[in-house]
Design an enzyme around this catalytic site. Structure first.
Site, PDB file in Angstrom:
ATOM      1  N   LYS A 176       0.837  -1.110   0.073  1.00  0.00           N
ATOM      2  CA  LYS A 176       0.099  -0.088   0.076  1.00  0.00           C
ATOM      3  C   LYS A 176       0.766   1.232  -0.112  1.00  0.00           C
ATOM      4  CE  LYS A 176      -4.045   1.963   2.482  1.00  0.00           C
ATOM      5  NZ  LYS A 176      -4.983   1.648   3.371  1.00  0.00           N
TER       6      LYS A 176
ATOM      7  N   ASP B  47      -1.901  10.381  -5.886  1.00  0.00           N
ATOM      8  CA  ASP B  47      -0.536  10.140  -6.025  1.00  0.00           C
ATOM      9  C   ASP B  47      -0.080   8.934  -5.814  1.00  0.00           C
ATOM     10  OD1 ASP B  47      -0.673  10.154  -3.519  1.00  0.00           O
ATOM     11  OD2 ASP B  47       0.922  11.686  -3.050  1.00  0.00           O
ATOM     12  N   GLY B  48      -1.345   7.921  -5.652  1.00  0.00           N
ATOM     13  CA  GLY B  48      -0.794   6.615  -5.295  1.00  0.00           C
ATOM     14  C   GLY B  48       0.254   6.278  -4.116  1.00  0.00           C
TER      15      GLY B  48
ATOM     16  N   ARG C  47     -14.014  -7.019  -1.842  1.00  0.00           N
ATOM     17  CA  ARG C  47     -14.817  -6.301  -1.023  1.00  0.00           C
ATOM     18  C   ARG C  47     -16.206  -6.462  -1.426  1.00  0.00           C
ATOM     19  NH1 ARG C  47     -10.719  -1.979  -0.243  1.00  0.00           N
ATOM     20  NH2 ARG C  47      -8.823  -2.960  -0.731  1.00  0.00           N
TER      21      ARG C  47
ATOM     22  N   ASP D 277     -16.669  -0.203  -0.216  1.00  0.00           N
ATOM     23  CA  ASP D 277     -15.456  -0.592  -0.796  1.00  0.00           C
ATOM     24  C   ASP D 277     -14.190  -1.114   0.450  1.00  0.00           C
ATOM     25  OD1 ASP D 277     -15.496   2.506  -0.525  1.00  0.00           O
ATOM     26  OD2 ASP D 277     -13.434   2.309  -0.879  1.00  0.00           O
TER      27      ASP D 277
ATOM     28  N   ASP E  28      -8.927  -1.513   5.515  1.00  0.00           N
ATOM     29  CA  ASP E  28      -8.741   0.014   5.393  1.00  0.00           C
ATOM     30  C   ASP E  28      -9.129   0.710   6.607  1.00  0.00           C
ATOM     31  OD1 ASP E  28      -8.054  -0.860   2.933  1.00  0.00           O
ATOM     32  OD2 ASP E  28      -9.871   0.076   1.821  1.00  0.00           O
TER      33      ASP E  28
HETATM   34  P1  AMP Z   1      -9.838   4.706   1.130  1.00  0.00           P
HETATM   35  O1  AMP Z   1     -10.453   5.905   1.620  1.00  0.00           O
HETATM   36  O2  AMP Z   1      -8.328   4.535   1.594  1.00  0.00           O
HETATM   37  O3  AMP Z   1     -10.507   3.365   1.299  1.00  0.00           O
HETATM   38  O4  AMP Z   1      -9.687   4.830  -0.553  1.00  0.00           O
HETATM   39  C1  AMP Z   1     -10.841   4.880  -1.278  1.00  0.00           C
HETATM   40  C2  AMP Z   1     -10.375   5.083  -2.654  1.00  0.00           C
HETATM   41  O5  AMP Z   1      -9.286   6.232  -3.185  1.00  0.00           O
HETATM   42  C3  AMP Z   1      -9.675   3.993  -3.121  1.00  0.00           C
HETATM   43  O6  AMP Z   1     -10.001   3.654  -4.555  1.00  0.00           O
HETATM   44  C4  AMP Z   1      -8.254   4.125  -3.110  1.00  0.00           C
HETATM   45  O7  AMP Z   1      -7.373   3.335  -3.914  1.00  0.00           O
HETATM   46  C5  AMP Z   1      -7.961   5.781  -3.631  1.00  0.00           C
HETATM   47  N1  AMP Z   1      -7.065   6.442  -3.073  1.00  0.00           N
HETATM   48  C6  AMP Z   1      -6.930   7.132  -1.858  1.00  0.00           C
HETATM   49  N2  AMP Z   1      -5.761   7.491  -1.438  1.00  0.00           N
HETATM   50  C7  AMP Z   1      -5.429   7.680  -2.647  1.00  0.00           C
HETATM   51  C8  AMP Z   1      -4.017   8.318  -3.326  1.00  0.00           C
HETATM   52  N3  AMP Z   1      -3.066   8.960  -2.609  1.00  0.00           N
HETATM   53  N4  AMP Z   1      -3.702   7.917  -4.581  1.00  0.00           N
HETATM   54  C9  AMP Z   1      -4.363   7.136  -5.335  1.00  0.00           C
HETATM   55  N5  AMP Z   1      -5.586   6.833  -4.924  1.00  0.00           N
HETATM   56  C10 AMP Z   1      -5.940   7.053  -3.876  1.00  0.00           C
HETATM   57 MG    MG Z   2     -10.526   1.504   0.791  1.00  0.00          MG
END
Ligand code: AMP
Ligand code: MG
Length: 511
Positions: A129, A141-142, A197, A266, A276
């Site tokens: 992650k 930004d991943g 999920r 999700d 998550d």
């Molecule tokens: P989360 O709130 O962490 O469950 O993320 C919700 C969605 O946003 C998922 O599809 C994640 O992969 C995407 N996401 C969250 N933060 C980032 C980030 N910094 N870069 C790319 N995708 C993100």
């Molecule tokens: Mg998530």
């Protein structure tokens, strides 16, 4: 010693190191059709260094912890190097976020390296992650910032020690990320029974892709509900399995005062694991309406609303499975009835698990009429008196042994007589319960942790790491929260609620 010998020794060591690093992947998700995922690679980070390696987890996975801690191992854990046998993919999924449907989310900053069969015979996902952008990143930004990664690590280790299904994670770092300011970043390795999920099913349902839904359900059955494959109505049996796991999971959260914080579909796993961890936190003063997450303005995922939120999410799963339920039960109407029956099972399983847990927390081992009402009455009084959730239940063990032992509990109530009048009724229940005092005390000890990761301590750990590059508080807190049920001297720092000025008002999702 001749030079060539030395060189050959070095060569031997490094090939031994890469042998030791070999991860015995047995990948299954990549056998599914292309539309289930995107093949992609991690984006390298500069100068990765290991913060912490979860050695028992490495051992469970049959991995060599020492090899993982070498520079080569850290290259693998940071995504700089693709481990042999790994076919990294970002998984496709959709999801309802705070009630709004997003047809395509997907792993925007995570990569499934592959799956391995662990020592317990089960298949586990190994996921990175924060390893860089993927085709699902949208505008992100991943990456992941160090603070939330440390929070997820501490909370998931605490949950594992508390006996709650969870996704444990070793951590590496070495990358700056830009949020409001430039922050240290981290990549962490997450290990889960799977990363399927509710939103994964919604992804196919939203595209009316019945074949995809069926393939996904069959995959999930093979992994999580193999006995459902023998059932006359296999998809119903699968849905029942997911619902029962999630009902028991949310009951465990409620019994520990855990607030997930972002129960979007999700973030709701098919395996029944807590996944998550975003702005998650444990309750301090008992308050069913408590919300910590700064983004949860409406209190959708408040502590007391978690069972409803989960039921709502599972209803979305049942909807996604409707075409399969209809096909196996012979008609549209029969499919709908099947879905409704399955969903009705949530409340039954949840309340059974919750009430059994509350009875253990109160030391009432034989079920009697009125036990649940007694427990709920205590919770009402705790709410009215802002009593600390964890300390109140932990202190009840001494109170059960003798009325004088109740001094510590009373002191937690703004009005101690609110406890006194409740305790009269509790003692009547205790007197009618034939359980031996030693067994009662031991049951109560194991139902009521002394140590939870209190929010102000988690925050202090994050501050020390970010501001001073000091990971000692992180290690110390981990040591405390991974032994939550022990009575140990010197734990006051970890068992005492925050003073008002230390209290954490909000947690942030800003990963
Ligand atoms: P989360 O709130 O962490 O469950 O993320 C919700 C969605 O946003 C998922 O599809 C994640 O992969 C995407 N996401 C969250 N933060 C980032 C980030 N910094 N870069 C790319 N995708 C993100
Ligand atoms: Mg998530």
């Amino acid at each position: 010693m001749p030079l060539h010998d030395e060189a050959s020794t070095i060569h031997d060591i490094s090939s031994a190191a890469s042998d030791a690093l070999r991860i015995p992947f047995s990948n299954t998700y990549t056998a599914l059709p292309d539309r289930f995922y995107a093949k992609t690679r991690a984006t390298p980070v500069a100068a990765p260094s290991l913060i912490r390696l979860n050695e028992p987890l490495a051992a469970l996975l049959g991995l060599d912890a020492r090899a993982l801690a070498t520079p080569e191992g850290v290259e693998v854990l940071s995504g700089n190097r693709v481990a042999e046998g790994s076919e990294p993919i970002a998984l496709a999924y959709a999801g309802h976020q705070f009630g709004h449907f997003v047809p395509q989310l997907g792993d925007g900053r995570a990569l499934l390296l592959g799956e391995v069969i662990a020592a317990d015979g089960l298949l586990y996902d190994i996921q990175l992650k924060g390893s860089g952008p993927t085709p699902f990143s949208r505008r992100g930004d991943g990456r992941a910032a160090l603070g939330p990664v440390l929070r997820e690590y501490i909370l998931s280790e605490a949950m594992a020690a508390l006996g709650v299904p969870t996704t444990p994670a070793p951590v590496t770092t070495g990358q700056k990320v830009v949020r409001e300011t430039v922050l240290p970043g981290a990549v962490f390795t997450r290990v889960a029974a799977s990363h399927l999920r509710v939103g994964t099913f919604q992804f196919f349902a939203a595209r009316s892709d019945i074949e995809g839904t069926r393939l996904l359900a069959d995959y999930a059955i093979a992994r999580h509900d193999p006995e459902a494959a023998q059932a006359e109505h296999r998809y119903r049996a699968f849905l029942d399995g997911v619902i029962a796991r999630q009902a028991r999971l949310v009951a465990q959260w409620m019994l520990l005062g855990f607030i997930h914080g972002v129960m979007n579909t999700d973030n709701t796993s098919i395996s029944g694991e807590t996944i998550d961890y975003g702005p998650c936190a444990f309750l301090e003063a008992y308050d069913p309406a408590k919300v910590y997450s700064s983004i949860d303005q409406q209190g959708r995922y408040a502590y007391g609303n978690q069972p409803n939120a989960m039921q709502w999410n599972l209803t979305r799963l049942a909807e996604s499975l409707l075409p399969l339920l209809e096909a196996e039960s012979g008609s549209e109407a029969a499919g709908m009835t099947s879905a409704k029956e399955a969903l009705a099972g949530f409340a039954t399983t949840f309340h059974e698990a919750l009430h059994a847990g509350l009875r253990r927390k109160l030391g009432l081992l034989t079920h009697r009429e009125g036990d649940e009402a007694l427990a709920l009455d205590l919770l009402d009084r705790m709410a009215a008196n802002r009593a600390d959730f964890t300390l109140t239940f932990r202190s009840l063990r001494d109170a059960a042994a003798s009325p004088a032992g109740g001094a510590a509990v009373r002191a937690l109530f703004a009005d101690p007589t609110a406890y006194d009048t409740w305790a009269i009724a509790w003692r009547q229940h205790l007197d009618q319960d034939p359980t031996a005092p030693e067994l009662r005390a031991e049951t109560m000890r194991l139902a009521n942790p002394a140590v939870i990761p209190r929010n102000h301590l988690v925050q202090a750990v994050i501050d020390a790491a970010i501001l001073r590059d000091d990971f000692r508080p992180f290690e110390d807190l981990l040591e405390a929260v991974t032994h939550p049920f022990e009575d140990r001297p010197g734990l006051d720092l970890y068992t005492t609620p925050a003073r008002p000025e230390e209290s954490v008002i909000a947690t942030f999702c800003g990963t």
